[in-house]
Design an enzyme around this catalytic site. Structure first.
Site, PDB file in Angstrom:
ATOM      1  N   HIS A  22       0.824  -1.215   0.000  1.00 50.30           N
ATOM      2  CA  HIS A  22       0.000   0.000   0.000  1.00 50.30           C
ATOM      3  C   HIS A  22       0.858   1.266   0.000  1.00 50.30           C
ATOM      4  O   HIS A  22       0.356   2.349  -0.278  1.00 50.30           O
ATOM      5  CB  HIS A  22      -0.914  -0.008   1.229  1.00 50.30           C
ATOM      6  CG  HIS A  22      -2.347   0.319   0.956  1.00 50.30           C
ATOM      7  ND1 HIS A  22      -2.897   0.452  -0.305  1.00 50.30           N
ATOM      8  CD2 HIS A  22      -3.377   0.539   1.811  1.00 50.30           C
ATOM      9  CE1 HIS A  22      -4.182   0.737  -0.203  1.00 50.30           C
ATOM     10  NE2 HIS A  22      -4.501   0.801   1.067  1.00 50.30           N
ATOM     11  N   ASN A 112      -9.354   3.348  -1.411  1.00 49.58           N
ATOM     12  CA  ASN A 112      -9.885   4.282  -0.414  1.00 49.58           C
ATOM     13  C   ASN A 112      -9.131   5.601  -0.347  1.00 49.58           C
ATOM     14  O   ASN A 112      -9.723   6.638  -0.048  1.00 49.58           O
ATOM     15  CB  ASN A 112      -9.933   3.617   0.959  1.00 49.58           C
ATOM     16  CG  ASN A 112     -10.998   2.549   1.024  1.00 49.58           C
ATOM     17  OD1 ASN A 112     -12.043   2.665   0.387  1.00 49.58           O
ATOM     18  ND2 ASN A 112     -10.735   1.497   1.765  1.00 49.58           N
TER      19      ASN A 112
END
Length: 189
Positions: A22, A112
């Site tokens: 990430h 997100n």
């Protein structure tokens, strides 16, 4: 043709996340800032690490991925940076490790960090550099997958893609995305 004035390196803060998939966007932005001789420092008004080299700004949100928009919008508002002058660099599940692609606008694809940036800027019309991290194959495994380090061979491929993307930085900073895309999309398969 707008020039890029803000490069955003998406990732999660803290040493426990530094090596996770990430944080691929932060990996690129670390290297880009070094190339531009910009040293990041914590800047509370921007909710993240911030660096500057001339008119080029860098931010690494320290808000966790899901609230990245707060940091991006704070820098953009303060320096009057338009969405089309922003490059958000992020991990991309839909590309294999070793791939990197530029894209302007579009949906968030379930990411997100992008979702929050869309909301905070009020538009999806900013540039993205999508760094392929691969997909675990099962949607239920995604959260676990992105919060783990890539395997050694995947890391090597991601690093190569980051290198190719860094090679396009002069074109990107001039806003010459057709040239940057041609170079990157040919080099990083």
């Amino acid at each position: 043709m707008s020039t890029i004035r803000l490069i955003v390196g998406l990732g999660n803060p803290g040493p426990e996340y530094a090596a996770t998939r990430h944080n691929a966007g932060a990996w690129f932005t670390d290297q880009a800032a070094r190339r531009e001789h910009a040293t990041p420092r914590l800047e509370s008004k921007f909710f993240g690490l911030y660096a500057r080299s001339g008119e080029l700004h860098f931010v690494w949100p320290q808000t966790y991925m899901n609230a990245s928009g707060k940091s991006v919008a704070a820098v953009a508002r303060f320096y009057k940076i338009l969405p089309e002058e922003i490059l958000v660099v992020h991990d991309e599940l839909d590309l294999p490790p070793g791939s990197a692609r530029f894209k302007k606008g579009g949906g968030h694809g379930g990411h997100n960090g992008l979702r929050d940036i869309h909301s905070a800027l009020g538009t999806p019309d900013y540039w993205r550099l999508r760094l392929g991290i691969g997909h675990p194959g099962d949607k239920s495994q995604v959260a676990h997958f992105v919060l783990k380090p890539p395997r050694s061979e995947e890391q090597t491929l991601i690093d190569i893609a980051i290198g190719h993307a860094l090679d396009t930085l002069p074109d990107v900073l001039r806003g010459d995305f057709p040239a940057a895309m041609k170079t990157l999309h040919t080099a990083a398969k």
